[in-house]
Enzyme design. Structure first.
Site, PDB file in Angstrom:
ATOM      1  N   GLY A  31       0.822  -1.208   0.000  1.00 58.80           N
ATOM      2  CA  GLY A  31       0.000   0.000   0.000  1.00 58.80           C
ATOM      3  C   GLY A  31       0.855   1.256   0.000  1.00 58.80           C
ATOM      4  N   ILE A  36      -0.297   6.694   4.473  1.00 59.49           N
ATOM      5  CA  ILE A  36       0.713   6.260   5.448  1.00 59.49           C
ATOM      6  C   ILE A  36       1.794   5.419   4.771  1.00 59.49           C
ATOM      7  CG2 ILE A  36       1.078   4.863   7.525  1.00 59.49           C
ATOM      8  CD1 ILE A  36      -1.747   5.716   8.442  1.00 59.49           C
ATOM      9  N   ASP A  76      -3.059  -7.174  -6.517  1.00 62.39           N
ATOM     10  CA  ASP A  76      -4.232  -7.168  -5.640  1.00 62.39           C
ATOM     11  C   ASP A  76      -3.965  -8.209  -4.559  1.00 62.39           C
ATOM     12  OD1 ASP A  76      -6.629  -7.529  -4.326  1.00 62.39           O
ATOM     13  OD2 ASP A  76      -7.835  -7.365  -6.153  1.00 62.39           O
ATOM     14  N   ASN A 103       1.066  -2.911   5.378  1.00 61.09           N
ATOM     15  CA  ASN A 103       0.365  -1.649   5.615  1.00 61.09           C
ATOM     16  C   ASN A 103      -0.957  -1.552   4.850  1.00 61.09           C
ATOM     17  OD1 ASN A 103       0.213   1.477   6.015  1.00 61.09           O
ATOM     18  ND2 ASN A 103       0.317   1.201   3.790  1.00 61.09           N
ATOM     19  N   SER A 156      -3.926  -0.815  14.425  1.00 64.27           N
ATOM     20  CA  SER A 156      -4.602   0.451  14.757  1.00 64.27           C
ATOM     21  C   SER A 156      -4.935   0.417  16.245  1.00 64.27           C
ATOM     22  CB  SER A 156      -5.902   0.574  13.956  1.00 64.27           C
ATOM     23  OG  SER A 156      -6.691   1.630  14.454  1.00 64.27           O
ATOM     24  N   TYR A 169     -13.706  -3.554  11.013  1.00 62.00           N
ATOM     25  CA  TYR A 169     -12.308  -3.092  10.885  1.00 62.00           C
ATOM     26  C   TYR A 169     -11.532  -3.420  12.168  1.00 62.00           C
ATOM     27  CZ  TYR A 169      -8.510   0.432  10.538  1.00 62.00           C
ATOM     28  OH  TYR A 169      -7.300   1.084  10.511  1.00 62.00           O
ATOM     29  N   LYS A 173      -8.165  -5.680  12.780  1.00 60.95           N
ATOM     30  CA  LYS A 173      -6.928  -5.142  13.353  1.00 60.95           C
ATOM     31  C   LYS A 173      -6.529  -5.900  14.627  1.00 60.95           C
ATOM     32  CE  LYS A 173      -6.044  -2.153  10.196  1.00 60.95           C
ATOM     33  NZ  LYS A 173      -4.792  -2.171   9.436  1.00 60.95           N
ATOM     34  N   ILE A 202      -4.199   9.697  11.862  1.00 58.44           N
ATOM     35  CA  ILE A 202      -3.094  10.227  11.064  1.00 58.44           C
ATOM     36  C   ILE A 202      -3.632  11.270  10.081  1.00 58.44           C
ATOM     37  CG2 ILE A 202      -1.229   9.640   9.467  1.00 58.44           C
ATOM     38  CD1 ILE A 202      -0.940   8.500  12.364  1.00 58.44           C
TER      39      ILE A 202
HETATM   40  N1  LIG Z   1      -5.500   6.783   8.535  1.00 59.40           N
HETATM   41  C1  LIG Z   1      -5.429   6.593   9.836  1.00 59.40           C
HETATM   42  O1  LIG Z   1      -5.641   7.517  10.636  1.00 59.40           O
HETATM   43  C2  LIG Z   1      -5.071   5.226  10.356  1.00 59.40           C
HETATM   44  C3  LIG Z   1      -5.119   5.008  11.736  1.00 59.40           C
HETATM   45  C4  LIG Z   1      -4.768   3.767  12.235  1.00 59.40           C
HETATM   46  C5  LIG Z   1      -4.340   2.766  11.357  1.00 59.40           C
HETATM   47  N2  LIG Z   1      -4.306   2.992  10.008  1.00 59.40           N
HETATM   48  C6  LIG Z   1      -3.838   1.920   9.137  1.00 59.40           C
HETATM   49  O2  LIG Z   1      -2.735   2.401   8.385  1.00 59.40           O
HETATM   50  C7  LIG Z   1      -2.675   1.732   7.123  1.00 59.40           C
HETATM   51  C8  LIG Z   1      -2.647   2.749   5.986  1.00 59.40           C
HETATM   52  O3  LIG Z   1      -3.800   3.570   6.087  1.00 59.40           O
HETATM   53  P1  LIG Z   1      -4.009   4.860   5.158  1.00 59.40           P
HETATM   54  O4  LIG Z   1      -4.855   5.786   5.947  1.00 59.40           O
HETATM   55  O5  LIG Z   1      -2.724   5.314   4.619  1.00 59.40           O
HETATM   56  O6  LIG Z   1      -4.924   4.238   4.016  1.00 59.40           O
HETATM   57  P2  LIG Z   1      -4.972   4.512   2.448  1.00 59.40           P
HETATM   58  O7  LIG Z   1      -4.425   5.855   2.116  1.00 59.40           O
HETATM   59  O8  LIG Z   1      -6.365   4.177   2.035  1.00 59.40           O
HETATM   60  O9  LIG Z   1      -3.982   3.416   1.883  1.00 59.40           O
HETATM   61  C9  LIG Z   1      -4.296   2.053   1.946  1.00 59.40           C
HETATM   62  C10 LIG Z   1      -3.661   1.362   0.768  1.00 59.40           C
HETATM   63  O10 LIG Z   1      -4.056  -0.028   0.807  1.00 59.40           O
HETATM   64  C11 LIG Z   1      -4.136  -0.479  -0.510  1.00 59.40           C
HETATM   65  N3  LIG Z   1      -5.073  -1.591  -0.675  1.00 59.40           N
HETATM   66  C12 LIG Z   1      -6.360  -1.668  -0.234  1.00 59.40           C
HETATM   67  N4  LIG Z   1      -6.904  -2.832  -0.637  1.00 59.40           N
HETATM   68  C13 LIG Z   1      -5.946  -3.503  -1.345  1.00 59.40           C
HETATM   69  C14 LIG Z   1      -5.904  -4.751  -2.012  1.00 59.40           C
HETATM   70  N5  LIG Z   1      -6.954  -5.588  -2.076  1.00 59.40           N
HETATM   71  N6  LIG Z   1      -4.745  -5.107  -2.634  1.00 59.40           N
HETATM   72  C15 LIG Z   1      -3.678  -4.292  -2.604  1.00 59.40           C
HETATM   73  N7  LIG Z   1      -3.660  -3.105  -1.988  1.00 59.40           N
HETATM   74  C16 LIG Z   1      -4.785  -2.711  -1.363  1.00 59.40           C
HETATM   75  C17 LIG Z   1      -4.592   0.695  -1.353  1.00 59.40           C
HETATM   76  O11 LIG Z   1      -3.946   0.549  -2.586  1.00 59.40           O
HETATM   77  P3  LIG Z   1      -4.350   1.353  -3.927  1.00 59.40           P
HETATM   78  O12 LIG Z   1      -4.560   2.784  -3.536  1.00 59.40           O
HETATM   79  O13 LIG Z   1      -3.153   1.177  -4.800  1.00 59.40           O
HETATM   80  O14 LIG Z   1      -5.589   0.737  -4.464  1.00 59.40           O
HETATM   81  C18 LIG Z   1      -4.149   1.936  -0.556  1.00 59.40           C
HETATM   82  O15 LIG Z   1      -3.103   2.625  -1.185  1.00 59.40           O
HETATM   83  C19 LIG Z   1      -3.873   0.797   7.092  1.00 59.40           C
HETATM   84  O16 LIG Z   1      -3.476  -0.461   7.529  1.00 59.40           O
HETATM   85  C20 LIG Z   1      -4.821   1.428   8.101  1.00 59.40           C
HETATM   86  O17 LIG Z   1      -5.731   0.493   8.629  1.00 59.40           O
HETATM   87  C21 LIG Z   1      -4.676   4.209   9.488  1.00 59.40           C
END
Ligand SMILES: NC(=O)c1ccc[n+]([C@@H]2O[C@H](COP(=O)([O-])OP(=O)(O)OC[C@H]3O[C@@H](n4cnc5c(N)ncnc54)[C@H](OP(=O)(O)O)[C@@H]3O)[C@@H](O)[C@H]2O)c1
Length: 265
Positions: A31, A36, A76, A103, A156, A169, A173, A202
């Protein structure tokens, strides 16, 4: 060495600044086109690693070391072969894999009682099953190296405390946190460490406008008074993948500005 082979005597001779460096290491980040994930990949590269940047559809810049191009793998992760491809391509290009950050994830919102089977399956398949498959493939490659390796799952704080609309979710996690402990037991003797980073909220472009009440609540609750950044999470991953963390496995590192220190009642 990234696994547990940098023993107490060897590490004594190295400074902490040297122990945290990832020069010569190959680290895969899933990802890496996400918010992140891009931060984790950038901080890994800044620490000296060559990054294998995984993406599904988002554009990703290849991040190499010393001016060399890195590798981008498109897959994927919910397909049976998707996770394996990342490991295979890293081994093909660089002949080794020293670190992996699981991630990539989906963060869909849905009421728990109305949750449909497809919503549940997408969550578990992406966040948990893909993490398991990738860990198996990466740990096998790392175990075949004398230096071992290190794996970090991005979970998370919701893996401990579910938020409204995020029950499925949170289940995924919590599963990742337990998965890391089980994997730490399974792979420790092979020199592979497995840990968890659990982020709090984040920052991302537009979040203040899109969710002002949530951001405001977070700032109130956060002892350090701000949202996290992708770099905050990336630096925690660098630490856990480095030799500074040589005796840490099966642990959860909460990176949330102190929000989890608050009373829950
Ligand atoms: N945002 C927060 O505040 C927060 C807080 C706690 C934990 N987290 C965790 O941190 C991590 C990153 O979060 P983020 O906010 O940066 O999310 P994000 O911007 O949505 O990025 C998640 C990435 O996962 C990829 N993905 C989703 N489904 C997929 C699949 N089937 N196959 C391959 N790739 C896949 C997506 O790829 P594509 O874009 O290329 O499709 C996307 O780039 C996650 O594990 C999330 O649960 C986030």
């Amino acid at each position: 060495m990234p696994g547990n082979s940098s023993g107490p005597q060897a590490s004594r001779r190295r400074s902490p600044a040297d122990l945290i460096a990832l020069d010569g290491r190959v680290v895969a980040v899933t990802g890496a086109g996400g918010n992140i994930g891009a931060g984790i990949a950038a901080r890994m590269a800044a620490a000296g690693a060559t990054v294998v940047a995984h993406t599904r559809s988002s554009p990703v810049e290849p991040i190499g070391r010393s001016g060399q191009p890195g590798l981008v793998v498109t897959a994927d992760l919910t397909t049976p072969d998707g996770p394996r491809e990342i490991v295979d391509m890293a081994l093909e290009r660089y002949g080794r894999l020293d670190g992996l950050v699981n991630n990539a994830a989906v963060q869909t919102v849905a009421g728990f009682s109305e949750l449909t089977d497809p919503e549940w399956s997408e969550m578990i398949d992406t966040n948990l099953t893909a993490t398991h498959r990738l860990t198996q493939a990466a740990a096998a490659a790392m175990a075949a190296q004398e230096s071992g390796g290190a794996i970090v799952h991005i979970a998370s704080i919701e893996g401990s405390y579910p938020a409204p609309g995020h029950g499925h979710y949170s289940v995924s996690k919590a599963g990742m946190i337990m998965h890391a402990r089980a994997a730490a037991q399974a792979y420790g003797r092979a020199g592979v460490r497995v840990n968890v980073v659990s982020p709090g909220l984040i920052s991302r472009p537009g979040i203040e406008q899109a969710w002002p009440e949530g951001v405001g609540r977070w700032r109130e609750a956060c002892p350090l008074g701000r949202l996290g950044t992708p770099d905050d999470i990336g630096d925690a991953c660098v630490f856990l993948c480095s030799d500074l963390a040589r005796w840490i496995t099966g642990s959860e590192l909460v990176v949330d500005g102190g929000v989890m220190s608050n009373p829950t009642w």
